[in-house]
Design a protein around this motif. Structure first.
Motif, PDB file in Angstrom:
ATOM      1  N   VAL A 119     -21.932 -45.506  68.568  1.00 61.84           N
ATOM      2  CA  VAL A 119     -20.676 -46.226  68.327  1.00 61.84           C
ATOM      3  C   VAL A 119     -19.555 -45.335  68.849  1.00 61.84           C
ATOM      4  CG1 VAL A 119     -19.139 -47.244  66.614  1.00 61.84           C
ATOM      5  CG2 VAL A 119     -21.622 -47.282  66.245  1.00 61.84           C
ATOM      6  N   HIS A 120     -18.797 -45.859  69.793  1.00 59.39           N
ATOM      7  CA  HIS A 120     -17.720 -45.097  70.426  1.00 59.39           C
ATOM      8  C   HIS A 120     -16.405 -45.821  70.163  1.00 59.39           C
ATOM      9  CE1 HIS A 120     -15.222 -43.932  73.938  1.00 59.39           C
ATOM     10  NE2 HIS A 120     -15.785 -42.758  73.737  1.00 59.39           N
ATOM     11  N   ASP A 121     -15.529 -45.207  69.364  1.00 64.43           N
ATOM     12  CA  ASP A 121     -14.205 -45.775  69.091  1.00 64.43           C
ATOM     13  C   ASP A 121     -13.177 -45.053  69.952  1.00 64.43           C
ATOM     14  OD1 ASP A 121     -14.871 -47.660  67.127  1.00 64.43           O
ATOM     15  OD2 ASP A 121     -14.757 -46.175  65.521  1.00 64.43           O
ATOM     16  N   LEU A 122     -12.442 -45.812  70.750  1.00 66.05           N
ATOM     17  CA  LEU A 122     -11.373 -45.270  71.587  1.00 66.05           C
ATOM     18  C   LEU A 122     -10.046 -45.790  71.057  1.00 66.05           C
ATOM     19  CD1 LEU A 122     -10.426 -43.673  74.073  1.00 66.05           C
ATOM     20  CD2 LEU A 122     -10.723 -45.782  75.403  1.00 66.05           C
ATOM     21  N   TYR A 123      -9.203 -44.884  70.611  1.00 69.82           N
ATOM     22  CA  TYR A 123      -7.906 -45.225  70.033  1.00 69.82           C
ATOM     23  C   TYR A 123      -6.821 -45.137  71.105  1.00 69.82           C
ATOM     24  CZ  TYR A 123     -10.088 -45.108  65.481  1.00 69.82           C
ATOM     25  OH  TYR A 123     -10.895 -45.388  64.405  1.00 69.82           O
ATOM     26  N   PRO A 124      -5.714 -45.876  70.940  1.00 69.70           N
ATOM     27  CA  PRO A 124      -4.667 -45.876  71.964  1.00 69.70           C
ATOM     28  C   PRO A 124      -3.903 -44.558  72.057  1.00 69.70           C
ATOM     29  CG  PRO A 124      -4.007 -47.224  70.097  1.00 69.70           C
ATOM     30  CD  PRO A 124      -5.434 -46.822  69.868  1.00 69.70           C
ATOM     31  N   SER A 125      -3.992 -43.724  70.999  1.00 67.91           N
ATOM     32  CA  SER A 125      -3.267 -42.455  71.012  1.00 67.91           C
ATOM     33  C   SER A 125      -3.911 -41.497  70.011  1.00 67.91           C
ATOM     34  CB  SER A 125      -1.804 -42.671  70.630  1.00 67.91           C
ATOM     35  OG  SER A 125      -1.723 -43.071  69.270  1.00 67.91           O
ATOM     36  N   LYS A 126      -3.565 -40.221  70.129  1.00 69.09           N
ATOM     37  CA  LYS A 126      -4.013 -39.219  69.167  1.00 69.09           C
ATOM     38  C   LYS A 126      -3.510 -39.578  67.772  1.00 69.09           C
ATOM     39  CE  LYS A 126      -3.544 -34.277  68.076  1.00 69.09           C
ATOM     40  NZ  LYS A 126      -3.264 -34.497  66.662  1.00 69.09           N
ATOM     41  N   GLU A 127      -2.271 -40.052  67.692  1.00 67.62           N
ATOM     42  CA  GLU A 127      -1.676 -40.401  66.410  1.00 67.62           C
ATOM     43  C   GLU A 127      -2.423 -41.554  65.727  1.00 67.62           C
ATOM     44  OE1 GLU A 127       0.790 -38.019  68.817  1.00 67.62           O
ATOM     45  OE2 GLU A 127       0.075 -40.038  69.315  1.00 67.62           O
ATOM     46  N   ALA A 128      -2.886 -42.508  66.526  1.00 65.90           N
ATOM     47  CA  ALA A 128      -3.642 -43.633  65.958  1.00 65.90           C
ATOM     48  C   ALA A 128      -4.965 -43.155  65.365  1.00 65.90           C
ATOM     49  CB  ALA A 128      -3.878 -44.706  67.016  1.00 65.90           C
ATOM     50  N   LEU A 129      -5.669 -42.258  66.078  1.00 59.35           N
ATOM     51  CA  LEU A 129      -6.919 -41.721  65.542  1.00 59.35           C
ATOM     52  C   LEU A 129      -6.640 -40.855  64.321  1.00 59.35           C
ATOM     53  CD1 LEU A 129      -9.913 -41.189  65.393  1.00 59.35           C
ATOM     54  CD2 LEU A 129      -9.670 -39.554  67.284  1.00 59.35           C
ATOM     55  N   ASP A 130      -5.606 -40.028  64.378  1.00 58.77           N
ATOM     56  CA  ASP A 130      -5.238 -39.216  63.212  1.00 58.77           C
ATOM     57  C   ASP A 130      -4.958 -40.111  62.008  1.00 58.77           C
ATOM     58  OD1 ASP A 130      -5.455 -36.909  64.762  1.00 58.77           O
ATOM     59  OD2 ASP A 130      -3.286 -36.672  65.013  1.00 58.77           O
ATOM     60  N   GLY A 131      -4.270 -41.233  62.237  1.00 57.80           N
ATOM     61  CA  GLY A 131      -3.961 -42.170  61.156  1.00 57.80           C
ATOM     62  C   GLY A 131      -5.211 -42.805  60.586  1.00 57.80           C
ATOM     63  N   ALA A 132      -6.170 -43.160  61.457  1.00 56.26           N
ATOM     64  CA  ALA A 132      -7.429 -43.755  60.994  1.00 56.26           C
ATOM     65  C   ALA A 132      -8.219 -42.749  60.167  1.00 56.26           C
ATOM     66  CB  ALA A 132      -8.243 -44.242  62.183  1.00 56.26           C
ATOM     67  N   ILE A 133      -8.234 -41.496  60.610  1.00 61.98           N
ATOM     68  CA  ILE A 133      -8.943 -40.454  59.864  1.00 61.98           C
ATOM     69  C   ILE A 133      -8.262 -40.238  58.511  1.00 61.98           C
ATOM     70  CG2 ILE A 133      -9.478 -37.982  59.810  1.00 61.98           C
ATOM     71  CD1 ILE A 133     -10.010 -38.232  62.866  1.00 61.98           C
ATOM     72  N   ALA A 134      -6.944 -40.177  58.504  1.00 64.98           N
ATOM     73  CA  ALA A 134      -6.205 -39.986  57.250  1.00 64.98           C
ATOM     74  C   ALA A 134      -6.445 -41.143  56.281  1.00 64.98           C
ATOM     75  CB  ALA A 134      -4.714 -39.838  57.535  1.00 64.98           C
ATOM     76  N   ALA A 135      -6.587 -42.359  56.824  1.00 65.19           N
ATOM     77  CA  ALA A 135      -6.833 -43.538  55.985  1.00 65.19           C
ATOM     78  C   ALA A 135      -8.304 -43.669  55.614  1.00 65.19           C
ATOM     79  CB  ALA A 135      -6.365 -44.799  56.716  1.00 65.19           C
ATOM     80  N   GLU A 136      -9.110 -42.737  56.077  1.00 65.84           N
ATOM     81  CA  GLU A 136     -10.553 -42.720  55.830  1.00 65.84           C
ATOM     82  C   GLU A 136     -11.246 -43.960  56.363  1.00 65.84           C
ATOM     83  OE1 GLU A 136     -11.584 -41.658  51.829  1.00 65.84           O
ATOM     84  OE2 GLU A 136     -10.072 -40.080  51.765  1.00 65.84           O
ATOM     85  N   SER A 137     -10.664 -44.603  57.372  1.00 69.25           N
ATOM     86  CA  SER A 137     -11.312 -45.790  57.936  1.00 69.25           C
ATOM     87  C   SER A 137     -12.376 -45.417  58.961  1.00 69.25           C
ATOM     88  CB  SER A 137     -10.264 -46.722  58.567  1.00 69.25           C
ATOM     89  OG  SER A 137      -9.604 -46.077  59.626  1.00 69.25           O
ATOM     90  N   THR A 138     -12.550 -44.127  59.226  1.00 71.28           N
ATOM     91  CA  THR A 138     -13.563 -43.693  60.188  1.00 71.28           C
ATOM     92  C   THR A 138     -14.770 -43.059  59.514  1.00 71.28           C
ATOM     93  OG1 THR A 138     -12.525 -41.532  60.408  1.00 71.28           O
ATOM     94  CG2 THR A 138     -11.820 -43.233  61.952  1.00 71.28           C
TER      95      THR A 138
END
Length: 159
Positions: A119-138
């Motif tokens: 499973v490969h998730d590509l986010y539009p920006s570093k901030e978007a991935l950081d936000g997903a990690i912070a929200a524990e959605s990953t």
């Protein structure tokens, strides 16, 4: 083959989860594409979430909508997007049209009756991935994949 899940941040914008499942690619692919099967593993029991509805039109250009409930939610939460590519039983690509807007690519590679899922998730920006990690959605992949393992064992027994 090892069935342990690995989740790794591979760049500023990418997160990759891998696991090998005991079952042919056809069966694993079906578990990712049939609503009645998705609802049995996508929301792990330990999460406290309940799957309220699952709608999929699994074809290139088709869409999906998953609706979840949780005691902590004031109202149900919907996740939705569209399928960019559907190549049974080897590849699925879809958009995640919610807060973090990642594009998810899942590949299914069969080897000796087992299937390696990446499973490969590509986010539009570093901030978007950081936000997903912070929200524990990953962080749910290991739990989800445990549930998928159990489902596949059931499906294998019923084939």
């Amino acid at each position: 083959m090892n069935s342990r899940t690995t989740v790794e941040r591979t760049s500023d914008r990418e997160l990759v989860a891998t696991r090998t499942f005991d079952g042919p690619a056809r069966m694993v692919f079906e578990a990712w594409t049939k609503p009645e099967l998705i609802m049995r593993w996508w929301a792990p029991a330990a999460s406290g979430m309940s799957f309220l509805s699952c709608e999929t039109d699994v074809q290139t250009g088709g869409s999906y909508r998953f609706v979840f409930g949780h005691p902590a939610f004031e109202q149900p939460m919907a996740f939705f997007g569209r399928y960019i590519e559907v190549t049974p039983p080897s590849r699925l690509v879809w958009t995640n049209d919610e807060e973090h807007e990642a594009v998810t690519t899942v590949t299914f590679e069969e080897r000796d009756g087992k299937t390696l899922v990446v499973v490969h998730d590509l986010y539009p920006s570093k901030e978007a991935l950081d936000g997903a990690i912070a929200a524990e959605s990953t962080g749910a992949w290991p739990e989800q994949f445990e549930e998928l393992d159990e489902l596949l064992a059931t499906l294998g027994a019923s084939v």
